[in-house]
Design an enzyme around this catalytic site. Structure first.
Site, PDB file in Angstrom:
ATOM      1  N   GLU A   1      33.481  32.472 -63.878  1.00 47.24           N
ATOM      2  CA  GLU A   1      32.746  31.410 -63.182  1.00 47.24           C
ATOM      3  C   GLU A   1      33.699  30.503 -62.400  1.00 47.24           C
ATOM      4  OE1 GLU A   1      29.306  31.188 -63.092  1.00 47.24           O
ATOM      5  OE2 GLU A   1      29.583  33.152 -64.000  1.00 47.24           O
TER       6      GLU A   1
ATOM      7  N   TRP B   1      34.607  32.316 -59.218  1.00 46.96           N
ATOM      8  CA  TRP B   1      33.543  32.117 -58.223  1.00 46.96           C
ATOM      9  C   TRP B   1      33.687  30.757 -57.547  1.00 46.96           C
ATOM     10  CZ3 TRP B   1      30.397  35.226 -55.786  1.00 46.96           C
ATOM     11  CH2 TRP B   1      29.948  36.415 -56.372  1.00 46.96           C
TER      12      TRP B   1
ATOM     13  N   TRP C   1      11.449  32.405 -40.666  1.00 51.72           N
ATOM     14  CA  TRP C   1      10.963  31.754 -41.881  1.00 51.72           C
ATOM     15  C   TRP C   1       9.569  31.174 -41.651  1.00 51.72           C
ATOM     16  CZ3 TRP C   1      14.140  33.014 -45.654  1.00 51.72           C
ATOM     17  CH2 TRP C   1      15.503  33.183 -45.388  1.00 51.72           C
TER      18      TRP C   1
ATOM     19  N   ASN D   1      21.853  27.652 -64.749  1.00 51.36           N
ATOM     20  CA  ASN D   1      22.323  28.486 -63.638  1.00 51.36           C
ATOM     21  C   ASN D   1      21.458  29.727 -63.426  1.00 51.36           C
ATOM     22  OD1 ASN D   1      24.359  28.914 -61.534  1.00 51.36           O
ATOM     23  ND2 ASN D   1      24.808  30.763 -62.696  1.00 51.36           N
TER      24      ASN D   1
ATOM     25  N   TRP E   1      16.532  28.968 -46.511  1.00 52.80           N
ATOM     26  CA  TRP E   1      17.429  28.591 -47.613  1.00 52.80           C
ATOM     27  C   TRP E   1      18.030  27.210 -47.408  1.00 52.80           C
ATOM     28  CZ3 TRP E   1      22.478  27.454 -46.457  1.00 52.80           C
ATOM     29  CH2 TRP E   1      23.004  27.953 -45.265  1.00 52.80           C
TER      30      TRP E   1
ATOM     31  N   TRP F   1      23.096  29.597 -52.545  1.00 49.24           N
ATOM     32  CA  TRP F   1      21.856  29.735 -51.771  1.00 49.24           C
ATOM     33  C   TRP F   1      21.928  30.917 -50.805  1.00 49.24           C
ATOM     34  CZ3 TRP F   1      17.019  28.149 -52.043  1.00 49.24           C
ATOM     35  CH2 TRP F   1      16.724  27.133 -52.958  1.00 49.24           C
TER      36      TRP F   1
END
Length: 438
Positions: A261, A264, A292, A327, A345, A368
């Site tokens: 993590e 990331w 969208w 998460n 998004w 996102w």
């Protein structure tokens, strides 16, 4: 005329601690008394929509604590409510400044701000010195063989872990040992929240008991009803815990999952550094052609946790009530917004930016864009999370759902789904295919 005191400055930003603070350590060893500074940045505060924004309360509390720790050392913390350039112009009139020390920040606004401050200080003959403290590895440290940045996580992680084998990367900076080198003074009181235009948030944050969680993190982190995550994200966001300490804990207690993590986190920070356009547009340009739907009423249902999909609604209610969301559930609610409702998004990212106490621009945008399928190394666009399957896998007993949706078992109070899953999935695939065909 009284001579101005000659000092160096350490400017606290996303590093609100005295221990293991790289920039502070270097400032304290630089030979002059160090004036500790924090700026309540009007440029940032004026963008916030909520007067009880939980982050402002958290920062204010952290600053009060920092000031008390510094007072115990015979020093103080200079706190200024202003635009950063105005703050330094003011300080320049009060002190003979020689060096200003900071820990680097990689977000676009921070880079622009620091460039402005650096340019101003240079005109006054003052050095502006930045250090790595917010991440384990920063720009230029984990690159491909040809010197270009990684855009795929797995090879980045491989190189990151190889580099970590040199132990000094996680070595603590003994900044507390040099605190006697602080500028000895009494400073004005910290402005009250009301003085900077805010009021106290009802959301409070405690330092979590994270070490016992990390030992079983791999097995518990995906289940939102459990106390199975570290809850350290807000402390890493504002630097009330050192990233090096977090990585050392990861190596000791959860070398696979927890440490991953943190990789990331570094990865997304560097993606934002090298590709700042991702703040406003897709990493993969072709995804900017998606049409969208952006139905405002449906977006409001999503924001309020009233979509009729319990795992989505529970997550949004947890976010609204606590400033935090599990998460696993963040991925589910993001996928639902982008794929089921076909809402941009960027709308979801902005809502998270408003509500999340641990909001980190790089990680949030990365997450996102991953969920929407538009980012680097993203989930493929045809992957559409089924909220029901996610519930069966991660909240089978409905404990998380019932905690956040007290009316869940009452069919007259809990809404019907605002869209049917199979229909929404097929619609999303059609719209994505059409956009990518342009």
């Amino acid at each position: 005329m009284k001579e101005k005191p000659e000092v160096n400055i350490f400017w606290f930003r996303r590093d609100l601690r005295l221990d293991d603070n790289c920039g502070l350590y270097h400032a304290l060893k630089a030979g002059l008394p160090v004036l500790a500074l924090f700026i309540f940045d009007r440029n940032i505060l004026e963008q916030l929509e909520d007067e009880d924004d939980a982050r402002v309360s958290f920062i204010h509390d952290a600053i009060v604590k920092l000031k008390a720790e510094l007072a115990a050392k015979g020093s103080g913390l200079r706190v200024i409510h202003a635009r950063p350039l105005e703050a330094f112009q003011q300080l320049q009139g009060e002190y003979t400044l020689r060096n200003v020390f900071i820990n680097d920040d990689y977000e676009p606004y921070a880079r622009k701000r620091d460039q402005e401050i650096g340019d101003y200080l240079k005109t006054k003959g003052i050095n502006f010195k930045g250090y790595k403290d917010h991440v384990v590895f920063e720009k230029n440290e984990v690159l491909k063989e040809d010197g270009t940045p990684y855009t795929v996580f797995t090879p980045y992680k491989r190189k990151w872990l190889q580099k970590l084998e040199a132990e000094f990367h996680l070595k603590s900076y003994p900044s507390k040992e040099y605190l006697p080198n602080l500028y000895q003074c009494r400073q004005p009181e910290i402005p009250e929240l009301a003085e900077i235009g805010f009021k106290r948030s009802p959301i409070t944050v405690q330092i979590p008991e994270y070490i016992e969680v990390l030992g079983n993190y791999k097995n518990t982190r995906d289940y939102p009803a459990l106390n199975g995550t570290s809850k350290l994200s807000v402390h890493l966001r504002f630097g009330t815990i050192s990233i090096r300490e977090a990585a050392r804990l990861g190596l000791e207690h959860s070398p696979d999952t927890w440490l991953s993590e943190l990789v990331w986190r570094d990865f997304y920070a560097m993606i934002l550094w090298y590709f700042p356009h991702t703040v406003h547009s897709s990493f993969k340009k072709e995804f900017d052609n998606i049409r969208w739907r952006n139905n405002e009423a449906e977006f409001q249902f999503w924001c309020e946790g009233k979509t009729g999909y319990p795992i989505v609604d529970a997550g949004m209610r947890q976010l609204n009530a606590t400033g935090w969301m599990h998460n696993r559930v963040r991925m589910v609610v993001a996928s639902f917004l982008c794929k089921h409702l076909l809402i941009d998004w960027r709308w979801g990212e902005a809502y998270f930016a408003r509500k999340l106490l641990d909001y980190d621009q790089a990680s949030n945008i990365g997450g996102w864009q991953w969920a929407a399928g538009t980012g680097n190394d993203a989930a493929p666009y045809f992957r559409v999370f089924s909220p029901d399957l996610q519930t069966q896998k991660f909240d089978k007993k409905l404990e998380y759902i019932r905690k956040w949706i007290p009316e869940f078992d009452d069919p007259f109070r809990y809404p019907q789904p605002i869209v049917e899953h199979k229909f929404a999935r097929e619609r999303a695939l059609e719209v994505y295919k059409a956009g990518l065909a342009k």
